[in-house]
Design an enzyme around this catalytic site. Sequence first.
Site, PDB file in Angstrom:
ATOM      1  N   ARG A  49       0.812  -1.210   0.000  1.00  0.00           N
ATOM      2  CA  ARG A  49       0.000   0.000   0.000  1.00  0.00           C
ATOM      3  C   ARG A  49       0.844   1.257   0.000  1.00  0.00           C
ATOM      4  O   ARG A  49       0.386   2.325  -0.378  1.00  0.00           O
ATOM      5  CB  ARG A  49      -0.935   0.028   1.222  1.00  0.00           C
ATOM      6  N   CYS A  79      -7.785  -2.708   7.668  1.00  0.00           N
ATOM      7  CA  CYS A  79      -6.486  -2.114   7.349  1.00  0.00           C
ATOM      8  C   CYS A  79      -6.732  -0.627   7.158  1.00  0.00           C
ATOM      9  O   CYS A  79      -7.482  -0.240   6.245  1.00  0.00           O
ATOM     10  CB  CYS A  79      -5.878  -2.723   6.093  1.00  0.00           C
ATOM     11  N   THR A  81      -4.496   1.949   6.402  1.00  0.00           N
ATOM     12  CA  THR A  81      -3.798   2.573   5.278  1.00  0.00           C
ATOM     13  C   THR A  81      -4.512   2.330   3.964  1.00  0.00           C
ATOM     14  O   THR A  81      -4.612   3.230   3.113  1.00  0.00           O
ATOM     15  CB  THR A  81      -2.351   2.037   5.191  1.00  0.00           C
ATOM     16  N   THR A 120       0.799   4.258  10.081  1.00  0.00           N
ATOM     17  CA  THR A 120       1.712   4.472   8.970  1.00  0.00           C
ATOM     18  C   THR A 120       1.534   5.904   8.465  1.00  0.00           C
ATOM     19  O   THR A 120       0.525   6.556   8.773  1.00  0.00           O
ATOM     20  CB  THR A 120       1.398   3.509   7.821  1.00  0.00           C
ATOM     21  N   LYS A 157       4.396  -7.793  11.787  1.00  0.00           N
ATOM     22  CA  LYS A 157       4.192  -8.483  10.516  1.00  0.00           C
ATOM     23  C   LYS A 157       5.194  -9.618  10.331  1.00  0.00           C
ATOM     24  O   LYS A 157       4.902 -10.609   9.663  1.00  0.00           O
ATOM     25  CB  LYS A 157       4.284  -7.484   9.357  1.00  0.00           C
ATOM     26  N   CYS A 188      -3.342   1.702  13.142  1.00  0.00           N
ATOM     27  CA  CYS A 188      -2.859   0.622  12.293  1.00  0.00           C
ATOM     28  C   CYS A 188      -3.269  -0.652  13.004  1.00  0.00           C
ATOM     29  O   CYS A 188      -3.142  -0.733  14.235  1.00  0.00           O
ATOM     30  CB  CYS A 188      -1.340   0.697  12.120  1.00  0.00           C
TER      31      CYS A 188
END
Length: 220
Positions: A49, A79, A81, A120, A157, A188
């Site tokens: 992204r 999500c 973002t 982010t 992640k 996030c």
Amino acid sequence: MGKVLGVLGGMGPAATVAFLERVLALTPADRDEDHIHMLVDLNPHVPNRHTEPEAAGRTLAEMAARLRDQGAEVLCMPCNTAHAHAGGIRAAGLPFIDMIAETADAAAAAGARKVGVLATPGGEALYAQALAARGLDIVRLEGADRQAVMAAIFAVKAGDAGEGPRGEMRRLAATLAAAGAGAVIAGCTEVPLLIGAADVAVPLVDSAEVLAAACVRDCA
């Protein structure tokens, strides 16, 4: 009978699984049949992204259309973002529960005039716009702390939700509170895998929890 929920997931996989658990926990159910019917596309291969936004947008639009064709009646996406591509998702023609809008509303309801955001850069930009539309000021991380929040997110992640990234996220939340934030948005979906309300001196608005509650509201 409730509505079938289509979930655009996989960004990242652990955050999506945690979101699904939140939906189950928040659904008032005495038996299996009381739970929400969910169609989940847990797709960890959505293009990045941050670096491939156009390709990501095309993939998300295709996912939304597939979920619609499989029987989804309402769409959501855990999500933050990727909500930059909400227009392509809405092109599928189904109601889309907007995580950014729902979370900004929850932050406004918390009563703070200044709201810190752990996100982010793309997610932060979306929240800056949403908070401004509600008359709220955003408190941003500065300097090396901006890279630190990304490092903690990417640690999750990579499978590391241990004390290292947990301690960093607690520190970053405290930095926002010290800078005047009266509430902090976990903006996030990896962030609430590292910290909870007890880790922050001001109210923590968990975007994943807010979205899960909105899905139960609209689909149960």
